[in-house]
Write a protein that holds these residues in place. Structure first.
Motif, PDB file in Angstrom:
ATOM      1  N   ALA A   1       0.823  -1.215   0.000  1.00 46.43           N
ATOM      2  CA  ALA A   1       0.000   0.000   0.000  1.00 46.43           C
ATOM      3  C   ALA A   1       0.854   1.261   0.000  1.00 46.43           C
ATOM      4  CB  ALA A   1      -0.927  -0.002   1.216  1.00 46.43           C
ATOM      5  N   CYS A   2       2.031   1.170   0.573  1.00 41.07           N
ATOM      6  CA  CYS A   2       2.872   2.361   0.719  1.00 41.07           C
ATOM      7  C   CYS A   2       4.037   2.397  -0.261  1.00 41.07           C
ATOM      8  CB  CYS A   2       3.372   2.459   2.152  1.00 41.07           C
ATOM      9  SG  CYS A   2       2.013   2.666   3.325  1.00 41.07           S
ATOM     10  N   SER A   3       3.983   1.590  -1.290  1.00 41.39           N
ATOM     11  CA  SER A   3       5.022   1.597  -2.319  1.00 41.39           C
ATOM     12  C   SER A   3       4.923   2.888  -3.121  1.00 41.39           C
ATOM     13  CB  SER A   3       4.843   0.388  -3.240  1.00 41.39           C
ATOM     14  OG  SER A   3       5.664   0.513  -4.366  1.00 41.39           O
ATOM     15  N   THR A   4       5.976   3.705  -3.079  1.00 49.71           N
ATOM     16  CA  THR A   4       5.932   5.016  -3.741  1.00 49.71           C
ATOM     17  C   THR A   4       5.801   4.890  -5.254  1.00 49.71           C
ATOM     18  OG1 THR A   4       8.342   5.099  -3.789  1.00 49.71           O
ATOM     19  CG2 THR A   4       7.232   6.211  -1.956  1.00 49.71           C
ATOM     20  N   SER A   5       6.114   3.753  -5.819  1.00 45.40           N
ATOM     21  CA  SER A   5       6.000   3.597  -7.270  1.00 45.40           C
ATOM     22  C   SER A   5       4.538   3.542  -7.727  1.00 45.40           C
ATOM     23  CB  SER A   5       6.734   2.340  -7.731  1.00 45.40           C
ATOM     24  OG  SER A   5       6.135   1.191  -7.166  1.00 45.40           O
TER      25      SER A   5
END
Length: 139
Positions: free
Chosen positions: A127-131
């Motif tokens: 959920a927090c993957s900046t990609s």
């Protein structure tokens, strides 16, 4: 004289653009603060002392592009039943805007005691993957 008038007009345009940009940045800062406030309220709604919770490493993404739906990730700590401060735990939450109101609409909080802790950690990682996001506002 004409050069002086053109120079003055250019200076006024540059100044106006700078002031307009400053006001826009201020509006974005206020919006980010309200998004984070709504995320914190939702994440801490079951905390014993929600007003004592602290956030860090918070990132906000405008996932709708129009300032209506946001995704917030970060870490939060709080006080346990004895009043002692707990370790920071990661969270991920969505926040929606309805007019001038912001509210958390669902989230997940890491909990080492949970029997599904590994699965929860994996969900937060995804959920927090900046990609996944185009625009990141980090503060």
């Amino acid at each position: 004289m004409r050069k002086l008038a053109l120079s003055a007009a250019a200076l006024v345009l540059v100044f106006s653009a700078s002031v307009g940009e400053a006001f826009a940045q201020d509006g974005r800062s206020q919006q980010r603060a309200r998004v984070v406030e709504a995320a914190k309220a939702k994440i801490t709604e079951n905390f014993r002392h929600p007003d004592e919770a602290r956030l860090r490493n918070v990132e906000v993404w405008d996932i709708g592009g129009g300032g209506q739906t946001f995704h917030v990730c970060g870490e939060i700590n709080g006080a346990n039943a004895y009043g002692a401060t707990t370790d920071y735990r990661r969270f991920a939450i969505s926040v929606s805007r309805n007019g001038s109101s912001y509210s958390g609409i669902g989230g997940i909080l890491e909990s080492p005691e949970d029997p599904h802790a590994a699965t929860i950690a994996s969900i937060i990682d995804q959920a927090c993957s900046t990609s996944r996001f185009q625009e990141s506002w980090r503060f």
